[in-house]
Design an enzyme around this catalytic site. Structure first.
Site, PDB file in Angstrom:
ATOM      1  N   TYR A 147      37.534  35.585  40.038  1.00  9.53           N
ATOM      2  CA  TYR A 147      37.525  34.293  39.350  1.00  9.53           C
ATOM      3  C   TYR A 147      36.408  34.194  38.317  1.00  9.53           C
ATOM      4  O   TYR A 147      36.534  33.443  37.352  1.00  9.53           O
ATOM      5  CB  TYR A 147      37.350  33.156  40.370  1.00  9.53           C
ATOM      6  CG  TYR A 147      38.624  32.704  41.027  1.00  9.53           C
ATOM      7  CD1 TYR A 147      39.337  33.568  41.834  1.00  9.53           C
ATOM      8  CD2 TYR A 147      39.104  31.408  40.839  1.00  9.53           C
ATOM      9  CE1 TYR A 147      40.505  33.150  42.458  1.00  9.53           C
ATOM     10  CE2 TYR A 147      40.262  30.987  41.453  1.00  9.53           C
ATOM     11  CZ  TYR A 147      40.960  31.859  42.264  1.00  9.53           C
ATOM     12  OH  TYR A 147      42.114  31.441  42.876  1.00  9.53           O
ATOM     13  N   LYS A 196      39.909  44.717  51.464  1.00 11.22           N
ATOM     14  CA  LYS A 196      40.839  45.794  51.107  1.00 11.22           C
ATOM     15  C   LYS A 196      39.988  47.056  50.956  1.00 11.22           C
ATOM     16  O   LYS A 196      39.947  47.691  49.894  1.00 11.22           O
ATOM     17  CB  LYS A 196      41.580  45.409  49.808  1.00 11.22           C
ATOM     18  CG  LYS A 196      42.740  46.328  49.435  1.00 11.22           C
ATOM     19  CD  LYS A 196      43.944  46.191  50.340  1.00 11.22           C
ATOM     20  CE  LYS A 196      45.000  47.235  49.987  1.00 11.22           C
ATOM     21  NZ  LYS A 196      46.115  47.274  50.953  1.00 11.22           N
ATOM     22  N   ASP A 228      46.398  42.783  53.476  1.00 12.52           N
ATOM     23  CA  ASP A 228      47.861  42.764  53.634  1.00 12.52           C
ATOM     24  C   ASP A 228      48.232  42.549  55.104  1.00 12.52           C
ATOM     25  O   ASP A 228      49.143  41.786  55.440  1.00 12.52           O
ATOM     26  CB  ASP A 228      48.518  44.029  53.047  1.00 12.52           C
ATOM     27  CG  ASP A 228      47.818  45.321  53.436  1.00 12.52           C
ATOM     28  OD1 ASP A 228      46.737  45.271  54.073  1.00 12.52           O
ATOM     29  OD2 ASP A 228      48.344  46.405  53.109  1.00 12.52           O
ATOM     30  N   ASP A 252      41.982  32.411  48.355  1.00 14.01           N
ATOM     31  CA  ASP A 252      42.889  31.482  47.676  1.00 14.01           C
ATOM     32  C   ASP A 252      44.305  31.663  48.218  1.00 14.01           C
ATOM     33  O   ASP A 252      44.981  30.696  48.587  1.00 14.01           O
ATOM     34  CB  ASP A 252      42.857  31.756  46.166  1.00 14.01           C
ATOM     35  CG  ASP A 252      43.819  30.852  45.410  1.00 14.01           C
ATOM     36  OD1 ASP A 252      43.823  29.638  45.697  1.00 14.01           O
ATOM     37  OD2 ASP A 252      44.572  31.362  44.553  1.00 14.01           O
ATOM     38  N   ASP A 256      46.483  29.219  51.344  1.00 14.47           N
ATOM     39  CA  ASP A 256      47.778  28.550  51.148  1.00 14.47           C
ATOM     40  C   ASP A 256      48.771  28.983  52.221  1.00 14.47           C
ATOM     41  O   ASP A 256      49.541  28.174  52.743  1.00 14.47           O
ATOM     42  CB  ASP A 256      48.366  28.868  49.762  1.00 14.47           C
ATOM     43  CG  ASP A 256      48.007  27.805  48.732  1.00 14.47           C
ATOM     44  OD1 ASP A 256      46.933  27.174  48.898  1.00 14.47           O
ATOM     45  OD2 ASP A 256      48.771  27.608  47.774  1.00 14.47           O
TER      46      ASP A 256
HETATM   47  C1  IPM Z   1      42.372  26.151  45.051  1.00 14.49           C
HETATM   48  C2  IPM Z   1      43.172  26.117  43.772  1.00 14.49           C
HETATM   49  C3  IPM Z   1      42.290  26.575  42.620  1.00 14.49           C
HETATM   50  C4  IPM Z   1      41.820  27.972  42.936  1.00 14.49           C
HETATM   51  C5  IPM Z   1      42.959  26.494  41.244  1.00 14.49           C
HETATM   52  C6  IPM Z   1      43.449  25.088  40.947  1.00 14.49           C
HETATM   53  C7  IPM Z   1      42.063  26.990  40.149  1.00 14.49           C
HETATM   54  O1  IPM Z   1      44.306  26.916  43.902  1.00 14.49           O
HETATM   55  O2  IPM Z   1      41.387  25.405  45.147  1.00 14.49           O
HETATM   56  O3  IPM Z   1      42.721  26.920  45.941  1.00 14.49           O
HETATM   57  O4  IPM Z   1      42.537  28.943  42.648  1.00 14.49           O
HETATM   58  O5  IPM Z   1      40.733  28.117  43.456  1.00 14.49           O
HETATM   59 MG    MG Z   2      44.596  27.783  45.799  1.00 12.61          MG
END
Ligand code: IPM
Ligand code: MG
Length: 361
Positions: A147, A196, A228, A252, A256
């Protein structure tokens, strides 16, 4: 009466609605426990682009730095249709979020993922897996890695080439490792470090430093999991995890995935902390522009983020416990927003859900 300054960044999409919901609950806390919360509303993301031409105005950073904590909703819009995404990358909404993480030094991102027994029906995993329940916390490194590495797009010998750089130094790894072990000591004392290391140098250094820090925490069980495999284990047997620590990009993606198995991303809070007590608290989910302004978003993730704010930045205990208990109570009473709705429950909107939780403080 204790007074606290809370910077508030409602942001875009459902951000303003869910933050308003969290404030209703914080106000109930302030009445019950006799605190005074001074809120300062600030612009960031798309709304800041529309008003000031930049996603992160200087004033936002300055006020956040002087505050005790920051409560945020969400930023960004539809990446295919919103005019914000025609702007150069450094002027888009997400640049505001990345910018504030960097400006406040918020290197540790805590994303708890737990399956509420009341919502186990919303878990997309097989019942034999969901029946065991799970309660884990993803500790994501937030200010390094891909990032924030050097990036550019250039022509080499007539061929357009894009480069992103994944770099970590040992200090960046050590401080997030320490956070992970400290949090594990307060939980079930297990750290799963995700990397990894079979391919990446940054992961090999990551693993070495995790092992070094582990020596200071003999009570904590440590394991190393390849990313993975971690993605697979999360859906195979999530109950095996307590604290999962990982670099920015892996975190990230895995956070999710982990949120999805809880049934709804609308339930999951997050805290981003720096070396001091200052933290930024936001729901794990995004701005959901398709449902914005309809009073149907789930405010619970933001309300639970406010609970984390009280716990981590304001050092409170009873107050965040009361918020979490109120959320559980309202779920027990059968109230649900659309995302977690099931047969026989009572469907309510964003505002009503927040009011119900506030009433149960
Ligand atoms: C998160 C989001 C952010 C990230 C985006 C919106 C830049 O997906 O906070 O997980 O990738 O960190
Ligand atoms: Mg995210």
């Amino acid at each position: 009466m204790a007074e606290y300054n809370i910077a508030v960044i409602p942001g875009d999409g459902i951000g303003p609605e869910i933050v308003a919901g969290a404030r209703v609950v914080l106000d109930a806390v302030s009445r019950k426990y006799g605190h005074k919360f001074n809120y300062t509303e600030l612009y960031m993301g798309g709304c800041a682009i529309d008003k000031f031409g930049v996603p992160l105005p200087d004033e936002t950073v300055e006020v956040c730095k002087k505050s005790d904590a920051v409560l945020m909703g969400s930023i960004g819009g539809n990446t295919s249709t919103s005019p914000w995404y025609k702007l150069p990358p450094h002027l888009r909404p997400e640049a505001g979020l990345l910018g504030i993480r960097k400006a406040l030094g918020l290197f540790a991102n805590l994303r708890p993922c737990l399956l509420y027994p009341q919502l186990s029906g919303a878990c997309p995993l097989k019942e034999e897996i969901s029946a065991k329940g799970f309660d884990m916390l993803i500790m994501r490194e937030l200010t390094g890695g891909l990032y924030f590495g050097e990036r550019y797009t250039k022509e080499f010998d007539g061929v357009t080439t894009a480069v992103d750089t994944l770099s970590y130094n040992e200090n960046e790894i050590r401080r997030i490792a320490i956070q992970a072990f400290e949090v594990a000591m307060k939980r079930r004392k297990k750290v799963s470090s995700v990397d990894k290391a079979n391919v990446l140098d940054s992961s090999r250094l990551w693993r070495k430093i995790i092992n070094e820090v582990a020596e200071d925490y003999p009570e904590v069980e440590v394991e190393h999991v390849l990313v993975d495999n971690a993605a697979m284990q999360l859906v195979r047997d999530p109950a095996q995890f307590d604290v999962m620590v990982t670099e920015n990009m892996f975190g990230d993606i895995l956070s999710d995935e982990a949120s999805m198995i809880t049934g709804s991303i609308g339930m999951l809070p997050s805290a981003s902390l720096n070396e001091s007590k200052l933290g930024l608290y936001e729901p794990s989910g995004g701005s959901a522009p398709d449902i914005a302004g309809k009073d149907i978003a789930n405010p619970i993730a933001t309300i639970l983020s406010a609970a984390m704010l009280l716990r981590y930045s304001l050092d409170m205990k009873d107050e965040p416990d009361a918020i979490e208990a109120a959320v559980s109570k309202v779920l027990d009473l059968g109230y649900r927003t659309g995302d977690i709705m099931s047969d026989g429950m009572t469907k309510v909107g964003c505002k009503k859900m927040a009011e119900l939780i506030a009433e149960n403080i």
